[in-house]
Each structure stands twice: as C-alpha cells, then as structure tokens.
Design a protein around this motif. Sequence first.
Motif, PDB file in Angstrom:
ATOM      1  N   GLY A 368      37.809  32.707  31.477  1.00 27.68           N
ATOM      2  CA  GLY A 368      36.832  31.917  30.522  1.00 27.68           C
ATOM      3  C   GLY A 368      35.536  31.863  31.181  1.00 27.68           C
ATOM      4  O   GLY A 368      34.438  32.191  30.179  1.00 27.68           O
ATOM      5  N   LEU A 369      35.393  31.706  32.551  1.00 24.20           N
ATOM      6  CA  LEU A 369      33.924  31.838  33.124  1.00 24.20           C
ATOM      7  C   LEU A 369      33.243  33.008  32.964  1.00 24.20           C
ATOM      8  O   LEU A 369      32.132  33.207  32.628  1.00 24.20           O
ATOM      9  N   GLU A 370      34.092  34.048  33.087  1.00 23.25           N
ATOM     10  CA  GLU A 370      33.455  35.539  32.923  1.00 23.25           C
ATOM     11  C   GLU A 370      33.200  35.642  31.323  1.00 23.25           C
ATOM     12  O   GLU A 370      32.067  36.292  31.096  1.00 23.25           O
ATOM     13  N   ILE A 371      33.889  35.244  30.602  1.00 23.75           N
ATOM     14  CA  ILE A 371      33.431  35.588  28.988  1.00 23.75           C
ATOM     15  C   ILE A 371      32.205  34.650  28.735  1.00 23.75           C
ATOM     16  O   ILE A 371      31.169  35.199  28.062  1.00 23.75           O
ATOM     17  N   LYS A 373      29.550  33.976  31.117  1.00 18.34           N
ATOM     18  CA  LYS A 373      28.677  34.798  31.772  1.00 18.34           C
ATOM     19  C   LYS A 373      28.378  35.891  30.983  1.00 18.34           C
ATOM     20  O   LYS A 373      27.050  36.210  30.697  1.00 18.34           O
ATOM     21  N   GLU A 374      29.183  36.505  30.218  1.00 24.16           N
ATOM     22  CA  GLU A 374      28.983  37.956  29.543  1.00 24.16           C
ATOM     23  C   GLU A 374      28.024  37.529  28.498  1.00 24.16           C
ATOM     24  O   GLU A 374      27.188  38.435  28.159  1.00 24.16           O
ATOM     25  N   ALA A 375      28.703  36.615  27.606  1.00 23.28           N
ATOM     26  CA  ALA A 375      27.960  36.518  26.323  1.00 23.28           C
ATOM     27  C   ALA A 375      27.713  34.942  25.729  1.00 23.28           C
ATOM     28  O   ALA A 375      27.291  34.788  24.536  1.00 23.28           O
ATOM     29  N   GLY A 376      27.732  34.019  26.662  1.00 20.56           N
ATOM     30  CA  GLY A 376      27.306  32.498  26.078  1.00 20.56           C
ATOM     31  C   GLY A 376      28.487  32.121  25.307  1.00 20.56           C
ATOM     32  O   GLY A 376      28.153  31.178  24.414  1.00 20.56           O
ATOM     33  N   ILE A 377      29.575  32.541  25.369  1.00 16.76           N
ATOM     34  CA  ILE A 377      30.713  31.999  24.642  1.00 16.76           C
ATOM     35  C   ILE A 377      31.747  31.201  25.255  1.00 16.76           C
ATOM     36  O   ILE A 377      32.179  31.480  26.490  1.00 16.76           O
ATOM     37  N   ARG A 378      31.969  29.743  24.775  1.00 12.65           N
ATOM     38  CA  ARG A 378      32.652  29.005  25.683  1.00 12.65           C
ATOM     39  C   ARG A 378      34.050  28.830  24.951  1.00 12.65           C
ATOM     40  O   ARG A 378      34.243  28.784  23.756  1.00 12.65           O
ATOM     41  N   THR A 379      35.040  29.067  25.918  1.00  6.97           N
ATOM     42  CA  THR A 379      36.574  28.830  25.517  1.00  6.97           C
ATOM     43  C   THR A 379      37.098  27.889  26.301  1.00  6.97           C
ATOM     44  O   THR A 379      36.459  27.049  26.998  1.00  6.97           O
TER      45      THR A 379
END
Length: 458
Positions: A368-371, A373-379
């Motif tokens: 979730g943290l990598e996603i 960092k990659e694109a500003g998407i919070r999961t």
Amino acid sequence: MNLPYAEPFRIKMVEEIYQSTRAEREQWLKEANYNLFNLKSSHVYIDLLTDSGTGAMSDRQWAALMTGDESYAGSRSFEQLQNTVERITGFKYLLPTHQGRAAENVLFSVLVKEGDVVPGNSHFDTTKGHIEFRKAHAIDCTIDEAFDINDLHPFKGNINLEKLEAVYKNHPKESIPFCLITITCNSSGGQPVSLENMKAVKALSDQYGIPVFFDSARFAENAYFIKKREQGQENRSIKEICKEIFSYGDGMTMSSKKDGLVNIGGFIALNSEEIFRKASNFTIIYEGFITYGGMAGRDMAALAVGLDEATEFAYLESRISQVEYLGNKLIEYGIPVQKPIGGHAVFIDSLNFLPNVSREEYPAQTLGLEIYKEAGIRTVEIGTLLADRDPETRQNRYPKLELVRLAIPRRTYTNNHMDYIATAIKNVYERREEIAKGYKITWEPEILRHFTVQLEKA
Ligand SMILES: Cc1ncc(COP(=O)(O)O)c(/C=N/[C@@H](Cc2ccccc2)C(=O)O)c1O
C-alpha cells in the motif's frame, strides 16, 4: 452493434484533486509514521482508503437535506426513514445511530456478554472489535474456497454449514447470542452470500434456537450478485431480493455510509419488540433520543432517499461494473487479485505480489505504501495489521489472506481514474523484486490498531 454500458447519471458538481511529486509523497509518508490513515486528503490524488462515507450524493438527496425535520422527538425525517427501512427490509423497529459501529455498540450491549461466541462468515474489524471488547469471541465459519484467490466460487461469502453446526454443538445455546452474516463479506474480498446459503443458515440456526443477524453495510451489492449469479433470480427486482434476504434474519445492523449512499449514519432494524426496548435504552445513553440516534434530521432524510437509490439495478450495474473494470485490468496485467472481483473493491494478494517481504514485516502495508509513493493513490491494508493481536496471547494473528484493498467510492471517480490506478499498480508490479524489506511497529493501541498504528522501515 450493441450500445456500450454507461452511467445512469451525469455529473453536476466536481471537486478538485491534486497531483504531487514522488519526493513530496515520500516525505509525507515519513511524517505519517507510514500509516496511510495519517495522510492529509490534500496529499492524496485518488483516495481508495474506503468506500465508507466517501461517495457522492444525488441531487434528490441534496434536496432532501433542505427538508430535514430537526425535531428532537418524532421527526418527520425519522418517519420517512422508518417507512423506507420497513419497505426495503421488512423490519418493523428502527433505531438510528451515527454510523455502523455505533449500531454494533448499541445492539451488542444488549446481546453480547463475556465468554459468548458469535459465529458467522468473516466479521469485519469494528464488528469483531465490539465482540472482543466485550471479552467474547468471533468465530469465522466462511467456506474454504474464499481463501483461494483463484477459486471462482460465485458466493465466497457463504458460511460453511458444518463449521457453523460444530459451533452450535460445542457451545451452550446461552453463550451464542446470534449468528452474524456479513453481506457482502468485506474481509474475504467484498464477496456475496447466496440466498440459498442464508436460507440454510437460518434453518440450521432455528433448529438450535439461535437468532440470525445481518451486518448489512453492502446488502444492496449482495442483492445485485444474487440477481446476476444465483439460479432463478435473474428476473427479480433488487428490492424483491433484498426483502427475501432480510426474511432470513431477526434483525440487522447497518453502516449507511456504504449502501445507504450517505456520508454519515447507521441504524439497527429489528422484529423483536423486546430487543428494541432494551436497545432503546443504550441508544439514549450512547447516541441520542430514539428517533434521531446521533443523526441530524436532514441526514435521515438524505438516507431515506439513498436507500431507495442504492437498491435500483441501473445504479448497482454501474457501480459494480466500474469495480469489475478495474479488477479485470489488473488481471490482464497479471496482478494477483481475489477473484471473482468484489462488489465494492479490488483486493490484491500481497503475499504473491511481494514474495520477498516476510509476513512479520507486513507485506500488505508495504505494498500500500509503494502504491502511494508511485502515484498518490491511497489504499488500505486488510491483513495482519487489521487482524489485531490475539486478545489472550498478544501475538500477531496472521489471516489466510494478506490483502491490499482498493475500495472504490460510489459515483465518484471515472474510468480514466481506473486506468490510472491500474497503470500505477502495474508499474509497482514490474519492480516488485526490488522490494525486499517491509515495516515494523513502533506503537500500537490495544484494539483496532490499524487505524492509528505507527510504523518505521524494517
Ligand atoms: C462490514 C462492515 N460492518 C460494519 C462497519 C462499521 O461501519 P462504520 O462504523 O464505519 O459506519 C464496516 C466499516 N467498514 C469500513 C471501515 C474502514 C476500514 C478501513 C478504512 C476506513 C474505514 C470499511 O470497510 O472501509 C464494515 O465494512
């Protein structure tokens, strides 16, 4: 040529969302102690943290707000809500609460005592929290197929009747206050329960004299899957199917922030006057008078409209098709996700996605943290952090599935955003071998730790 599917609504108001740089996001994560709940919303481009209370209301709901009756007792808006709930569910008694966990707090204050066991399919976090907080035990009787992400069972929220009967046989009736069916089943991936299973659970529970309650947060989405997947249901309306669903229960809790299509609210609905009377006292203590229960009249008015909108096929077809669109894109990219795609979210299997991150370092949180960092998407992590520690041993409980949930808010994003999300996750997937370290906890609360836990890089 067949006309393609398109939304049964058009947009009348928009809210600006902001892009950021990777460097900014890395700094913001550090300041957030690597807990995505601690991010400012202005630092999030696409927010998939939750589908709870984050959807868009319709023009008719906004109009209903203006007609809200704010009377302390006997509000017209309460009557409207009560009539709508009875028409859709068949339950006679209604107690509004400020949201779903408040409904759980009120109802479980009446029904759940120390040492009790509450079987069902997978109880979600606050529901399990309110059971364990009372020193009782939630027992997960979900079918085994639910835990194989590639098994295409159409109703992975179903309860295994043998597991349920074993609970009924091994515990005295007095220590089993009710069986709880969560529809759809959030923890197993937004998976539905079939009418056939509900009917069988009710029959078995009646045989042992155990009441059945529904955790109904996403009941309309469950009804949609019954219509699409269950034999003999294809020609029935969503509202007809909902009425039959609730006929297999003695009552329900509801987080209206999901299939109520509102931003705040919850309720209890029941057939038992005795439970209603007892729960009324706890409503007055915890929520407010019994005809508003922590909700403003205007919010009850908007909810009455929302429940009617949420139980319309065209809306559900649009909502669930968008989630499926994203899920199918991820499957096309070879990304391991829970299948069939859930009703409110796509759930990524982080153990397969990040094989180099050990379970002790929280792979789902790491992903979730990598996603982000990659694109500003919070999961959000639906795994070991959410599962909390065993109340007795205080050891981590490692659930069968370690998932990252992409919860899609209702009537909020377009399929361009879905394409953006899918590409971002594909980019992370292509560099997954490089991600070998996860995170460790520096501070956590006693229960429901995933909301406020603090982490650092392992
Ligand atoms: C099946 C079911 N039953 C009851 C409730 C409580 O209802 P309420 O008190 O929230 O109204 C919920 C809440 N579900 C939220 C919780 C959450 C999780 C992660 C991030 C943000 C929020 C979610 O799944 O997103 C639920 O799913």
